[in-house]
Design a protein around this motif. Structure first.
Motif, short mmCIF file in Angstrom:
data_model
loop_
_atom_site.label_atom_id
_atom_site.label_comp_id
_atom_site.label_asym_id
_atom_site.label_seq_id
_atom_site.Cartn_x
_atom_site.Cartn_y
_atom_site.Cartn_z
N GLU A 19 0.83 -1.20 0.00
CA GLU A 19 0.00 0.00 0.00
C GLU A 19 0.87 1.25 0.00
O GLU A 19 2.04 1.20 0.38
CB GLU A 19 -0.93 0.01 1.23
CG GLU A 19 -0.24 0.19 2.57
CD GLU A 19 0.51 -1.05 3.06
OE1 GLU A 19 1.22 -0.94 4.07
OE2 GLU A 19 0.39 -2.12 2.42
N ASP A 31 -8.67 0.98 5.39
CA ASP A 31 -8.89 1.71 4.13
C ASP A 31 -7.56 1.91 3.38
O ASP A 31 -7.20 3.02 2.98
CB ASP A 31 -9.55 3.08 4.40
CG ASP A 31 -10.88 2.94 5.10
OD1 ASP A 31 -11.60 1.96 4.83
OD2 ASP A 31 -11.20 3.82 5.93
N SER A 33 -4.79 2.17 0.64
CA SER A 33 -4.77 2.58 -0.76
C SER A 33 -3.68 1.81 -1.48
O SER A 33 -2.51 1.81 -1.07
CB SER A 33 -4.49 4.09 -0.87
OG SER A 33 -4.38 4.46 -2.22
N ASP A 35 -3.32 2.11 -5.03
CA ASP A 35 -3.38 2.64 -6.39
C ASP A 35 -2.08 2.40 -7.15
O ASP A 35 -2.07 2.31 -8.38
CB ASP A 35 -3.68 4.14 -6.37
CG ASP A 35 -5.10 4.45 -5.90
OD1 ASP A 35 -5.94 3.53 -5.91
OD2 ASP A 35 -5.36 5.62 -5.53
N ASN A 64 -5.36 -8.53 -0.73
CA ASN A 64 -6.77 -8.46 -0.38
C ASN A 64 -7.57 -7.58 -1.35
O ASN A 64 -8.78 -7.40 -1.17
CB ASN A 64 -6.94 -7.92 1.05
CG ASN A 64 -8.27 -8.27 1.66
OD1 ASN A 64 -8.76 -9.40 1.49
ND2 ASN A 64 -8.87 -7.35 2.38
N ASP A 65 -6.90 -7.04 -2.37
CA ASP A 65 -7.55 -6.19 -3.36
C ASP A 65 -7.67 -6.95 -4.68
O ASP A 65 -6.65 -7.21 -5.33
CB ASP A 65 -6.74 -4.90 -3.56
CG ASP A 65 -7.38 -3.98 -4.58
OD1 ASP A 65 -8.42 -3.39 -4.27
OD2 ASP A 65 -6.83 -3.88 -5.71
N ASN A 67 -8.56 -6.33 -7.76
CA ASN A 67 -7.99 -5.74 -8.98
C ASN A 67 -6.47 -5.84 -8.98
O ASN A 67 -5.85 -6.17 -10.01
CB ASN A 67 -8.43 -4.28 -9.11
CG ASN A 67 -7.96 -3.67 -10.41
OD1 ASN A 67 -8.23 -4.19 -11.49
ND2 ASN A 67 -7.26 -2.54 -10.33
N SER A 68 -5.85 -5.59 -7.83
CA SER A 68 -4.39 -5.72 -7.73
C SER A 68 -3.95 -7.16 -7.98
O SER A 68 -2.93 -7.40 -8.64
CB SER A 68 -3.91 -5.28 -6.34
OG SER A 68 -4.17 -3.90 -6.13
#
Length: 331
Positions: A19, A31, A33, A35, A64-65, A67-68
Motif C-alpha cells: 500500500e 482503508d 490505498s 493505487d 486483499n484487493d 484488482n491488484s
C-alpha cells in the motif's frame, strides 16, 4: 571497453508490493490505498523488454484487493515473474493494537502474533495467486532466528530481510554477507549449518571493493563525537568513501553503476536490486522527490542493467531461481 572474458552473474529485482501512504505520518490501519499497483503492468513490460523477471513481495493489503491480484497474476503469468510474501504488521490480520514504530518491526512482535499474521498472509497468497510463495521479506527489514524457524514451518525456504551494512535501534544487519548464505538461527548475520532456509540479501556496498574496511571506516565517521565535522558528507562529496545501494529509489544510475563496478571487482555473482511498488506512483513515498515516479525508476534501472550486460554475462532470474542455482552450486 568490455572485458574479453565476462564473468557469469545473476540479476534479480525484488519489489516490495504494498500500500502507499505518507511515510512521515502514522501507519495506516484501515482503508488501505493500493493505487500504485496500477503501475505494475507498465513496469513489468519494461522489465520484460530487458529480459528481467521481477519478484513481487506482496503484502496483505495488496493481496486483499481483487484488482491488484488480477494485475499481478497477469504480470507473473508464464514465468515472467514471481509472487513472494511481505509482512506489514499494521495491515496484516489479525490485529492486536494500534501500530507504533516499535510494533511496525516484525522482530519486535510476540512470536505468537507473528505466527498468526504469517498464517493469514500465507493462506491469502496461496488462495488468490494459486501458488505457495517460497520467498519472504519483513516490512522495514530485520529478521530473527525465531521468525526464520516460523518461515520454515510455513513452507518458505528463502528469506530476504537482511539489509547489509544497516543498523537500526531495534536490530542490526552489520556483519552479514552481501551474497546468498544459510543463516545461523542463533545469529542471523552469520553463516550456519542449517539448510532449511536461504538468505538472499539485497545488494549494498561501497565505492571501494574492500567492503569490510570501507564499512569499518564508515561506521567510525558516523559516530556522534565526529558529527560536528560532518565527515560522512565530506567523504561523500570528495568521493573518498560512499555507501551505495542497488536501489533506484535511493541511488542515481551513476551511483548504482559505481556499486556494480565494485561488486564485479569483488567477483560477486548475485546482483540484487530492490524497490517499493509505491515509488512507481509519483510523489507517494518518502524516498522519491516530488514529481518522481515510475519514469524515474525505469530511467535509472536501464543504464545500470546495460552496464552490467556490457561487463558480465548476465542471467536474469526470479529470487527462487537464484536460490535453486545457489543450492546446486553448493551441492
Amino acid at each position: 571497453m568490455a572485458p574479453l572474458h565476462k564473468p557469469k552473474v545473476k540479476f534479480v529485482i525484488s519489489v516490495d508490493t504494498e500500500e502507499e501512504w505518507d511515510w512521515s505520518g502514522p501507519f495506516p490501519q484501515k482503508d488501505f490505498s493500493v493505487d500504485n499497483v496500477q503501475q505494475i503492468p507498465a513496469f513489468q513490460n519494461f522489465c520484460q523488454g530487458l529480459g528481467i523477471k521481477p519478484s513481487y513481495f506482496v503484502d496483505y493489503a495488496v493481496a486483499n484487493d481483487p484488482n491488484s491480484v488480477d494485475l499481478l497474476n497477469s504480470a507473473v503469468a508464464g514465468g515472467k515473474g514471481e509472487i513472494a510474501a511481505h509482512l506489514h504488521p499494521w495491515c496484516n490480520p489479525p490485529y492486536y493494537a494500534q501500530t507504533t514504530e516499535f510494533e511496525s518491526h516484525v522482530i519486535n512482535l510476540p512470536i505468537g502474533q507473528v505466527e498468526a499474521k504469517l498464517k493469514q498472509l500465507t493462506d491469502k497468497l496461496k488462495t488468490v495467486f494459486n501458488t505457495h510463495p517460497r520467498a519472504f521479506r519483513t516490512g522495514r527489514w530485520g529478521i530473527s532466528g525465531d521468525v526464520l524457524k516460523l518461515l520454515v514451518k510455513f513452507g518458505y525456504d528463502i528469506d530476504s530481510s537482511v539489509y547489509p551494512y544497516y543498523r537500526h535501534k531495534f536490530f542490526t544487519c552489520q556483519g552479514a554477507p552481501i551474497y546468498p548464505y544459510f543463516p545461523d538461527f542463533d545469529n542471523v548475520v552469520n553463516t550456519g549449518e542449517q539448510r532449511d532456509i536461504l538468505q538472499i540479501p539485497v545488494s549494498v556496498g561501497f565505492n571501494h571493493a574492500n567492503f569490510a574496511l570501507s564499512n569499518k571506516i564508515h561506521n567510525w565517521i558516523e559516530t556522534p563525537a565526529l558529527q560536528w565535522l560532518r565527515p560522512v558528507g565530506v567523504a561523500w562529496h570528495s568521493r573518498l568513501l560512499r555507501k551505495h545501494y542497488l536501489c533506484p529509489e535511493l541511488s542515481t544510475a551513476k551511483d548504482m553503476i559505481c556499486l556494480v563496478k565494485s561488486m564485479l571487482k569483488r567477483n560477486e555473482k548475485v546482483f540484487h536490486m530492490y524497490l517499493h511498488s509505491s515509488s512507481l506512483l509519483t510523489s507517494s513515498t518518502g524516498f522519491m522527490r516530488d514529481g518522481e515516479g515510475a519514469h524515474t525508476i525505469v530511467e535509472r534501472i536501464q543504464p545500470v542493467f546495460e552496464y552490467l550486460q556490457q561487463n558480465a554475462d548476465v542471467e536474469c532470474m526470479t529470487i527462487s531461481q537464484v536460490a535453486d542455482w545457489f543450492k546446486q552450486e553448493q551441492a
